[in-house]
Design a protein around this motif. Structure first.
Motif, short mmCIF file in Angstrom:
data_model
loop_
_atom_site.label_atom_id
_atom_site.label_comp_id
_atom_site.label_asym_id
_atom_site.label_seq_id
_atom_site.Cartn_x
_atom_site.Cartn_y
_atom_site.Cartn_z
N SER A 46 0.83 -1.21 0.00
CA SER A 46 0.00 0.00 0.00
C SER A 46 0.86 1.26 0.00
CB SER A 46 -0.93 0.00 1.21
OG SER A 46 -1.80 -1.10 1.18
N ARG A 47 1.92 1.22 0.80
CA ARG A 47 2.81 2.38 0.85
C ARG A 47 3.52 2.60 -0.50
NH1 ARG A 47 3.97 4.06 6.11
NH2 ARG A 47 3.02 2.76 7.71
N GLU A 48 3.94 1.51 -1.11
CA GLU A 48 4.60 1.62 -2.40
C GLU A 48 3.63 2.13 -3.46
OE1 GLU A 48 7.78 1.61 -4.96
OE2 GLU A 48 7.74 1.32 -2.78
N ARG A 49 2.39 1.67 -3.40
CA ARG A 49 1.38 2.12 -4.35
C ARG A 49 1.10 3.61 -4.17
NH1 ARG A 49 -0.61 1.98 -9.27
NH2 ARG A 49 -2.86 2.36 -9.35
N PHE A 50 1.03 4.06 -2.92
CA PHE A 50 0.79 5.48 -2.64
C PHE A 50 1.93 6.33 -3.21
CE2 PHE A 50 1.42 9.24 -0.03
CZ PHE A 50 0.14 9.78 0.05
N ARG A 51 3.17 5.88 -2.99
CA ARG A 51 4.30 6.65 -3.51
C ARG A 51 4.31 6.67 -5.03
NH1 ARG A 51 7.04 3.26 0.37
NH2 ARG A 51 7.34 4.37 2.36
N GLU A 52 3.92 5.56 -5.64
CA GLU A 52 3.89 5.50 -7.10
C GLU A 52 2.85 6.44 -7.67
OE1 GLU A 52 3.22 2.21 -10.68
OE2 GLU A 52 3.29 1.58 -8.57
N ILE A 53 1.67 6.47 -7.07
CA ILE A 53 0.59 7.35 -7.55
C ILE A 53 1.02 8.82 -7.47
CG2 ILE A 53 -1.73 8.18 -7.03
CD1 ILE A 53 -2.43 5.34 -6.16
#
Length: 304
Positions: A46-53
């Motif tokens: 989830s954290r990686e997805r947030f940073r990617e977005i």
């Protein structure tokens, strides 16, 4: 004159570039936005997805060059907190700060020039001593203390004005009054000192010998020649207000750019922080160019 203004504009542009670089990298030191916006128990995915977005998973130098490329197109990105273009949020807040600064500095300039000029005309007199005493108190008093005392006295105890907000004209009285005091005290002192020197000059003595009345001597002959240092201080105080009257805006819940900038730093909303710095810096640089033009109008020697 054109060459002088061009050099100042180039110097301002270089300063703006350096400021953007510093703010971009320093703002990243405040922490990872993912830790602020996601739950404590959020998964690594989830954290990686947030940073990617939000474009935060790339190397910092790559983020910077991407930001510069967008900045050339006046694209400051989206606000993480507000889900809207960062520039829109900043401009909306900057309008409030600009109105507050223009109204306050207009009142301060008129009042300070009148009081300082009259105080200098009778050095050591009752009006001069009273103006000097009050202006020194005003220049020394901290804004946050004046704001809190003003709320307690005029809002809580007397109930004359609201404590905070921007709904009516009455909401503007306390912020303007608090912001008025400090620059008024500083500018009165500068006007008084410059006018004392101007009133003791040879051309003023000649005007008096020719029978010119006191009012033209003060506000025509002496004041124009005393205005150069006064304009410098007025510009500095106006820049301080344009940079965001952070304390006053926070105390009175005023939706200005200073409060927005502080909130965005705490929320790690990097795009809004950078947009606020850019808009404020451009406004201050434009104001400095206007001051340079006023110098040339008041003193033709500066044009050469």
């Amino acid at each position: 004159m054109t060459s002088f203004l061009s050099k100042r504009a180039i110097a301002s542009a270089i300063s703006l570039i350096v400021l953007i670089v510093l703010v971009f990298f320093l703002s990243r030191l405040t922490g990872d936005p993912a830790s602020l916006y996601l739950p404590v128990d959020a998964s690594a995915e989830s954290r990686e997805r947030f940073r990617e977005i939000n474009g935060l998973n790339d190397p910092l130098i790559l983020q910077f060059f991407r930001y510069v490329g967008d900045l050339v197109q006046f694209d400051f990105g989206m606000s993480i907190r507000r889900s809207e273009p960062a520039l829109d949020a900043v401009l909306r807040a900057f309008v409030w700060t600009l109105q507050l600064a223009v109204i306050t500095m207009s009142l301060v300039t008129i009042a300070a020039i009148a009081v300082g000029s009259l105080a200098a005309f009778r050095v050591g007199g009752l009006f001069d001593r009273l103006a000097t005493f009050l202006s020194l108190i005003g220049a020394s008093a901290p804004d946050f203390w004046i704001a809190i005392v003003a709320i307690v006295v005029f809002s809580v105890n007397l109930g004359w004005v609201p404590t905070s907000g921007t709904g009516t004209v009455w909401h503007w009285i306390l912020p303007i009054m608090v912001l008025f005091i400090r620059p008024f005290g500083l500018i009165v002192q500068i006007v008084r000192g410059a006018m004392i020197a101007a009133l003791s000059s040879a051309y003023v003595k000649t005007a008096r010998a020719k029978g010119v009345r006191n009012r033209p001597i003060i506000f025509v002959h002496a004041l124009r020649n005393a205005m150069l240092p006064v304009i410098t201080v007025i510009g500095d105080q106006a820049a301080a207000l344009l940079n965001g009257a952070v304390v006053v805006e926070s105390v009175f819940g005023f939706p200005g750019v200073g409060k927005l900038m502080i909130d965005s730093i705490l929320q790690r909303d990097f795009t809004v922080v950078l947009a606020a710095i850019f808009v404020t810096a451009v406004a201050i640089f434009v104001m400095n160019i206007v001051i340079d033009i006023l110098y040339a109008v008041l003193d033709p020697r500066i044009r050469y």
